[in-house]
Structure formats: C-alpha cells, structure tokens
Design an enzyme around this catalytic site. Structure first.
Site, PDB file in Angstrom:
ATOM      1  N   GLU A   1       0.810  -1.221   0.000  1.00 56.31           N
ATOM      2  CA  GLU A   1       0.000   0.000   0.000  1.00 56.31           C
ATOM      3  C   GLU A   1       0.847   1.277   0.000  1.00 56.31           C
ATOM      4  O   GLU A   1       0.700   2.127   0.870  1.00 56.31           O
ATOM      5  CB  GLU A   1      -0.932  -0.005   1.222  1.00 56.31           C
ATOM      6  CG  GLU A   1      -1.881  -1.190   1.226  1.00 56.31           C
ATOM      7  CD  GLU A   1      -2.862  -1.181   2.395  1.00 56.31           C
ATOM      8  OE1 GLU A   1      -4.058  -1.332   2.137  1.00 56.31           O
ATOM      9  OE2 GLU A   1      -2.428  -1.054   3.554  1.00 56.31           O
TER      10      GLU A   1
HETATM   11  C1  ACM Z   1      -1.834  -5.476   4.162  1.00 48.01           C
HETATM   12  O1  ACM Z   1      -2.882  -5.982   4.606  1.00 48.01           O
HETATM   13  N1  ACM Z   1      -1.785  -4.186   3.861  1.00 48.01           N
HETATM   14  C2  ACM Z   1      -0.648  -6.283   3.936  1.00 48.01           C
END
Ligand code: ACM
Length: 685
Positions: free
Chosen positions: A322
């Site tokens: 992310e």
């Molecule tokens: C995640 O759940 N951002 C690895």
C-alpha cells in the site's frame, strides 16, 4: 419489567443434555487431535495415567528438558493427577521416552525437520524425532491424546507418523496500530506451539506506532511510540521464548509506506520534508521514504545493523504494501531521479528501493520478504512474496520463481467464519503449478491486524479460529471435514484457555464492566448469540481511530461463536425428522421463546448502564427472530403449511435480521432459516 436470569441457563442446560447424548454416540477417528497428523493407526488397549508416570530423555538438551517440564505441568493441570516433575535418562524406568536424534538448527529455521513418530502401547510411550523441534511437536500431539473415562485418565494405544505439509506456518500480529505487552505475546506463542504453528511474524512499525527500542536512533520510540514499545531485552526474551517452542520470529518494519512514525523523529528521510506526528487515523497515509536519498540507505543500513542480531531469523520482512505515491509525484527531485534512471513508473521506483534494501539485508545475513506489491521483474531472486490481495498473487510469484506465502483468506481481522479460513488452501488442487513451482509455495500466515484489537480482545479475535489455519497448513490436503474440524476446535479451545488465552473468559469479564451486576447474565447471554460486524462494516459504521475505546459490546462479542453452529445443527435435526424430534424440538422451542424475552431485559439493562445500549437493536431483532422461529416450528410440528404471504414475510424478516444490528450481527439467523425453509417446503441447508 421482566428480569431474565434463569431462562438462558435453563436453555443451555437443555442444550448441553442434547449435546451430551449426541456426543456419546460418536467415536470419531480424529478424536481430539488438531491438527490431524499425517497418519494415525489406532490400536487396542490403553495406557492409564497414574503417579508412576516418568519421562526419560534419550539425550540431554536444555530445550527438551524445559519442554518435558512444561508437559508435566500441563498434564497435572489437565488431569488433576499428581506427577513427579523429575525428568530422567533411564529408558527402562520411563513411561515416556523422548528420543530426539539431533538438536536441530541453533535458531529455528525454515529447513528444520519437524517430523516425529509416536507409539503408545499398553506399557509405555515412545516419541522419536530427527530433531528437538520434532519432539516438541510430538509432545503437543501426546497431550491431545489424553482421554478420561469413569476409570480415570489414559492414553489410547496408537501409532502416529507425522510431519507438516508446509514448512512455513505463521501468525502475523500487528503491534503498530495497537501495542501488545510481552505477556500477551507469550501466551499467544504458547497457543501457536499447541497447534504446531512455527512462525511469529511481528509487525513492529506502522503509521500509528514504532515499537522497538533503537539505541542508535532513539527518537524512533521516544517520539513515535507513545511510550509503548519493546526494550531490546524484551525482544531477546520473546525471541528466546519462541525458540524454546520451536517458533521462528520474523520481524517486519514496513517501508517505504506505512512509515509515518519513522519520520516523527527523523523527518529528513521522508520524501517530503516537514513535520510528522503519529497518525491516529487508520487507512493508507502519504508519508513514504525517499528512495532517491543515499542518506536513507545509510540510515536503514545502520538501523538493520542494530536490529539484525536481535532478530536471529534468516528472514526479514520489509513490508512494501500500500505505497501511496502522492509524495513521490509531488517531489521534483524524485521525478527527476526517475527520469534520470529511466524508471517508467512508481512501481519501478519501489522496485529500485527494494533492490537496494535487499543488498543491505544480504550484507546483514538476511533474506528479504515482502507483501505482494513488491512483485516486479526487478525484485531480487529469492525474495519471499506474501500474497494478501488474492491467491492469484501467490501463483504469479511462483511463476516468476519466487518463494511465496498465502495470507489471502487468512485475515482474522475481517471477522469471517473459521470455516472460511479452513477452506483457503495455499496449494489448491486446481493451481496448475509444476512440482518445482509447488515447492516454492512455502506455506502461509494468518494475519491479525490491530485496528480493532487491544490486549483484552486480541485473543478472542485470534483464537480459536487460528486453529483452522494451523490445520490447513500442517495436515494433509485431504483433511477437509468442516464439521469434524469444529468439533475438534471446541476441544482445542479448552486447551488454549488452559494455556492462558482469554478468548472465552474475556466476554464475561468485559460484560461485567459493560452491565450493572444484576444484568451481567442477560448481557452475557446476548453476547453468546452475536458476533462483531465485519472489519469493513465497523470502519464505516463507527469511524474507528487508534483512540476508539475497545471496550464495548462489539469488542466483547466473539467472531464465529459456538451458538451459530449449535442452534443450526439442532434446527437441521428437527427439520430432518420433526415427527420424532423430541429433545431437539424442545430445546429449539425453549430457545425461540427465550430470545423473545431479551428485548425488554436489555432495554432495562441499558437504562442502568449506557454501554448496554449497543445491544438493544440486536435484542429486539432477536426477539422477532424468536417469534418467527416459534411460529414456524409450531406449524412444522403440526404439519400446517403456511401460505405464500407468510413465506414472503418470513424471508424478508430473515434478510433484515442478517444485517448489522448496530455493531453486532446475530449468529442464529441460519437456525431460524432452516425451520422456515422446512415449513415452507424448501430443501433444508
Ligand atoms: C496489508 O494488509 N496491507 C498487507
């Protein structure tokens, strides 16, 4: 005003009677074993447990000595039989001989041989293994074999040969968003050992907290942790505790994103200079490392040099998930760097960052692990890719030659059913992989992200559902019977509680704060019939932040509680043969009638204690469900088929009952659905 105290207990009693009768009829081949071993041959006879029980070790080994001591303590607590705590070396005088041929690797490792064989005869037990860790696994199996009868405790005669299906069987715990003290970590390590999990993935930094003491860079925790962090002595203690139980500790310091708390003390390493503070909101934030800065790599080299000896595992998780690229796009020097280096996009820039990290890690003896966003043609070979956005990323990773882990399907924070996790398989039969590619699938990890958990509630979010993942990763692929799994999960739950986990007790200790003393039984009973809303629903409905108190009914409620399956199974029994339903039909009717009494009782309790308000909507809907169930059951038993208007109204009501009731979801809707379906002539599910 109705005071509801005894009716739930009466209902439970009827239910327990029913269960006791039904359990007596079964003698399942898997008994209380979880995970199910690779091969089990039951034999004739028993080995009774009495005070003459002695353990002998074929070879002295501190880890095995300690494990044998813990084994005896646990056996005493489980059985009430007083046993000698002396562990000897003379096989002739031993009831249990533990023979581990080698100590195995100094630090628990991926290539550790965890296999063992266990032979119980009417005269004694022999546990053989290649390594110490194999014996640790065998001791857990042995504890699960003890059975009681009117003659006392005994082991059934059996021959077991066992080894894991996957080498990497983990639990991720996020201590960044909410901190977990060392005692919470340790009891969860005990639980992991009990079901043969072998990797503790410690997510140690995120936008909401930086949790490890660095002496070299003290502002990381001084400014980035709210004072909640592990000292280096505590880290060593946890790593040693895990090692004693054959568990690897995989540290994760998430970067380049999820990195705000690095920059609270060291803003010069962010892509955009400025003032940073600990994030209280969840989600994806814009603070990211500057991948173009040599000072960043010197800083990370210094940090990893300090941390590497603390975390002796040969793998190191860099996060990599992310990455919000707003800072990269907004920074002219980063845009210029990309042009100079001919990096076509920000994913290539992240790949550049990762390849620099891999070199640093290799220098410190570490192999890199990253989330599936790190997958890129430039990702250094050997990097382990952990798939979380979907199982397809695991397949992509092994197609590109990377070892891979499955976490998609194992997100405990989503508040799914244990059976949903149980069905997720890292190597599904239709994966279409070659033998070589299959060998790259190392295993998987369940993930306990901590937006919505703290020390008081984390156990109930992890346990007992984690046992589903533990079995999937250890047992042969053919072990897929969901009903049998749930039966054994309930047995294992008791052992987990004995190990100090609070997944069952927290509900009542929290209910005692939520409700006034007189209302605790009714609030507790309601909590047994609900589960929390899903992760996404909670975010939307409550707008949670790090500062949201985790003390309400949604926190006390457990995911996938036993009542869901118990009442569903009773309803299926009644629906299948309502002409002779007897005790099952009586139990169901008592339950439906009790459910109708909750609303006034919970409303009264809410007037005494405001946090009970959270349960009013669920109690009202439960009452309507009880009314519908009672009506449907009466019709079913009388053979009185309802008209289409009744059926349509019933379906609408069931659909509404499935929706979140505030922050709670009723778990008994399926049971009523079964009766409604039966009376309206639908096949029973
Ligand atoms: C995640 O759940 N951002 C690895």
């Amino acid at each position: 005003m109705i005071r509801l105290q005894t009716p739930p207990l009466a209902g439970l009693f009827a239910l327990q009677l029913l269960l006791a009768i039904s359990l007596a009829a079964q003698a399942p081949v898997t008994r209380g074993l979880l995970p199910v071993p690779r091969s089990v041959e039951w034999r004739q006879g028993q080995l009774p447990l009495d005070t003459t029980f002695r353990i002998a070790l074929a070879r002295s080994d501190p880890r095995l000595n300690a494990a044998a001591g813990r084994f005896i303590e646990r056996l005493v607590r489980r059985t009430g039989v007083p046993l000698s705590h002396l562990v000897g070396h003379d096989p002739a005088s031993a009831t249990l001989l533990i023979d581990a041929r080698r100590t195995g690797t100094a630090v628990p490792a991926l290539e550790e041989d965890e296999s063992y064989t266990l032979d119980v005869s009417t005269s004694g037990v022999a546990l053989h293994s290649a390594t110490t860790v194999g014996s640790l696994r065998g001791l857990e199996t042995l504890l699960q074999l003890y059975e009681s009868s009117e003659r006392g405790w005994s082991l059934p005669a059996v021959h077991i040969e066992d080894a894991p299906r996957f080498r990497w069987r983990g639990l991720l715990l996020d201590v960044g968003r909410h901190f977990e003290p060392v005692d919470v970590i340790k009891r969860n390590l005990d639980g992991m050992a009990l079901v043969k999990l072998n990797v503790f993935h410690w997510h140690l930094s995120d936008d909401q907290g930086f949790r490890v003491e660095s002496r070299r860079y003290p502002r990381l925790t001084r400014l980035g942790s709210d004072g909640q962090f592990y000292t280096q002595a505590q880290i060593r203690d946890v790593v040693a505790y895990a090692r004693d139980r054959g568990i690897r500790v995989l540290p994760e310091f998430d970067m380049p994103g999820h990195a705000t708390t690095w920059f609270v003390g060291y803003p010069q390493y962010a892509s955009l200079r400025g003032k940073y503070s600990i994030q209280r909101k969840f989600g994806v934030h814009s603070a990211v490392f500057d991948p173009t800065s040599e000072a960043v790599y010197r800083f990370l080299d210094g940090f990893i040099a300090e941390m590497a000896p603390l975390f002796p595992d040969s793998y190191w998780h860099i996060g990599g998930d992310e990455v919000e690229d707003w800072q990269w796009n907004s920074s002219s020097h980063i845009r210029a760097f990309r042009r100079r280096r001919r990096l076509p996009d920000n994913r290539s820039l992240q790949a550049y960052f990762n390849s620099r990290l891999a070199v640093i890690l290799r220098r410190h003896g570490k192999q890199m692990v990253g989330w599936d966003e790190t997958l890129h043609p430039d990702l250094p070979r050997g990097t382990v890719v952990q798939s979380w956005r979907g199982p397809g990323f695991l397949i992509d990773a092994v197609h590109q030659g990377h070892p891979a882990l499955l976490s998609a399907g194992y997100y405990l924070d989503h508040i799914d059913l244990a059976e949903d996790h149980y069905r997720a398989d890292p190597l599904a039969s239709d994966s279409g992989l070659t033998a070589e590619q299959r060998n790259l699938v190392l295993g998987g990890e369940a993930c306990m992200w901590s937006e919505h958990v703290g020390p008081e509630t984390v156990d109930s979010r992890i346990w007992p559902r984690l046992t589903a993942v533990a079995e999937r990763l250890w047992s042969p692929r053919s072990v897929t019977d969901v009903d049998d799994f749930y039966r054994r999960m309930a047995i294992t739950g008791v052992a987990l509680e004995q190990a100090g986990l609070t997944q069952a007790s927290a509900l009542y200790s929290m209910a005692r704060r939520i409700a006034a003393p007189t209302d605790v039984p009714v609030v507790g009973s309601l909590l047994e019939l609900v589960q929390p809303v899903t992760f996404g629903q909670r975010v939307r409905l409550q707008h949670t932040t790090q500062l949201t108190p985790l003390v309400r009914m949604v926190d006390a409620a457990r995911p996938d509680p036993p009542a869901r399956r118990v009442w569903h199974d009773v309803a299926v029994r009644v629906a299948a043969d309502h002409t002779s339903a007897g005790l099952a039909a009586d139990s169901l009717r008592i339950a439906f009638q009790q459910w109708q009494l909750f609303a006034p009782a919970i409303e009264a309790a809410a007037a005494r204690s405001p946090m009970v308000d959270d349960g009013v909507l669920a109690a009202r809907t439960l009452g309507q469900l009880g009314h519908l169930g009672d009506d449907a059951l009466t019709r079913l038993l009388k053979g009185d088929k309802p008209d289409s208007v009744w059926v349509a109204a019933a379906r609408t009501q069931l659909e509404m009952a499935r929706q979140p009731q505030g922050l709670l979801r009723l778990v008994v809707v399926d049971a009523v659905q079964v009766v409604v379906d039966a009376v309206s002539g639908r096949p029973v599910s």
